[in-house]
Design an enzyme around this catalytic site. Structure first.
Site, PDB file in Angstrom:
ATOM      1  N   CYS A 109      19.656  61.766  53.442  1.00 48.39           N
ATOM      2  CA  CYS A 109      20.167  62.190  54.759  1.00 48.39           C
ATOM      3  C   CYS A 109      20.555  60.987  55.620  1.00 48.39           C
ATOM      4  O   CYS A 109      19.701  60.317  56.204  1.00 48.39           O
ATOM      5  CB  CYS A 109      19.144  63.053  55.507  1.00 48.39           C
ATOM      6  SG  CYS A 109      19.840  63.806  56.995  1.00 48.39           S
ATOM      7  N   CYS A 119      27.372  63.601  59.891  1.00 46.65           N
ATOM      8  CA  CYS A 119      26.708  63.813  58.601  1.00 46.65           C
ATOM      9  C   CYS A 119      26.931  62.558  57.760  1.00 46.65           C
ATOM     10  O   CYS A 119      28.090  62.214  57.458  1.00 46.65           O
ATOM     11  CB  CYS A 119      27.293  65.049  57.914  1.00 46.65           C
ATOM     12  SG  CYS A 119      26.537  65.322  56.301  1.00 46.65           S
TER      13      CYS A 119
HETATM   14  O1  PYC Z   1      23.449  63.034  55.494  1.00 46.30           O
HETATM   15  O2  PYC Z   1      23.397  63.130  57.686  1.00 46.30           O
HETATM   16  C1  PYC Z   1      23.335  63.646  56.577  1.00 46.30           C
HETATM   17  C2  PYC Z   1      23.123  65.098  56.489  1.00 46.30           C
HETATM   18  C3  PYC Z   1      22.921  65.982  57.508  1.00 46.30           C
HETATM   19  C4  PYC Z   1      22.765  67.241  56.937  1.00 46.30           C
HETATM   20  C5  PYC Z   1      22.875  67.105  55.577  1.00 46.30           C
HETATM   21  N1  PYC Z   1      23.101  65.791  55.324  1.00 46.30           N
END
Ligand code: PYC
Length: 318
Positions: free
Chosen positions: A235, A85
């Site tokens: 993300c 993550c």
């Molecule tokens: O930032 O990789 C990320 C992530 C995955 C799920 C929520 N954030």
């Protein structure tokens, strides 16, 4: 159970310092499997309302196998244990700095997906060097019930992504419910049509992408997470998968920095270096802020001590 909550570009991370079940020995991937299969009610109770909140990711600190790492960590949301993550790693680095466990400089962290490094620039700003990320399918077609054919790439950045670019629905905050419904239908179609990783790994996240209208920002994304919430940050693992696609398309040279924003307008700076096995090594720079330090209590008299579980909710996912 002591926890520290932070957010990275609006996306919350809850670092669990103690009080979690013992996951035994073995690789982080094995311990993550044990967390997923034997302790589901534990991690759901920490993430579900009223104790947790939608979109929150948990970060369970564990002993690393590789002793050059400052910590091991297993990430999860309310529905799944994650391979890696990105926003959570930024939040974790800022939390470890807050605890005085790391200082400005470069540190290694072990995850189920592999070892990542964090460079702490100041109390809030972190660059994560992620594991090698790769595109495995290009312009693959899915038949999405209720929407028709949708084309996209499948790429790995520590989790598995189906990436649609450009998004058929404008990536704007007022469209979040429509984007969520489309992304859920895409993920279900990808799983039903066996469109995932090389070894049958199911798609767990969906990205709907489009150019950003903001100066200096290349693109804006909407990212659906396994728990059907959207990532408030751009993300980190999704950006890694996206960098792998840009590199494979030959449209972004190694070392050139771009800015990626999320549907709520928070941003990361991104670049990559070529990987050893044909993929890319992403570097993601973002900021996290500590929000609270707390002791979670689980009162046996509390009907909702395991979180609010509505009938059928935990078995509704594919
Ligand atoms: O930032 O990789 C990320 C992530 C995955 C799920 C929520 N954030």
């Amino acid at each position: 159970m002591h926890v520290i909550d932070s957010h990275t570009g609006g996306e919350p991370t809850r670092v669990i310092l103690d009080g979690a079940p013992d996951l035994g020995l073995g690789s982080l991937a094995e311990r993550a499997r044990r967390l997923a299969t034997e302790h589901r009610s534990f991690y759901r109770s920490v993430m579900l309302e009223p104790r947790g909140q939608p979109a929150m990711v948990g970060a369970l600190l564990v002993e690393p196998v590789d002793q050059t790492c400052v910590s091991g960590v297993i990430f999860f949301d309310v529905d799944a244990v994650l391979g890696m993550c990105g926003h959570g790693t930024i939040g974790l680095a800022v939390t470890l700095a807050h605890l005085g466990q790391i200082g400005v400089g470069t540190h290694r962290i072990e995850t189920p997906a592999g070892i990542v490094t964090v460079e702490l620039h100041d109390a809030n700003t972190v660059t994560v060097t992620n594991i090698e990320s790769r595109r495995v399918r290009h312009a693959t077609r899915l038949d999405v019930p209720g929407y028709g054919p949708v084309k996209g790439d499948v790429a790995y950045g520590g989790n598995w992504f189906f990436i649609v670019d450009p998004s058929p629905i404008a990536v704007e905050p007022h469209n979040i419910q429509r984007l969520t419904d489309l992304a859920v239908a895409i993920r279900q179609a990808a799983i039903a049509q066996n469109t995932g990783g090389e070894n049958g790994e199911p798609v767990d996240h969906v990205i709907l992408q489009e150019p950003s209208p903001r100066d200096g920002v290349l693109s804006r994304n909407f990212v659906l997470c396994p728990d059907d919430t959207y990532d408030r940050s751009p993300c980190g693992t999704g950006c890694s998968a996206r960098l792998a696609c840009l590199a494979a398309d030959g449209v972004l040279p190694a070392g050139e920095e771009i800015v990626q924003e999320s549907v709520i307008g928070s941003s990361y700076r991104l670049l990559y270096q070529p990987g050893r096995t044909g993929g890319v090594i992403p570097k993601i720079t973002g900021q996290a802020f500590i929000m609270s330090e707390a002791t979670l209590t689980f009162d046996p008299r509390d009907h909702f001590r395991a979180g609010i579980e509505l009938p059928g909710e935990d078995d509704a996912k594919p």
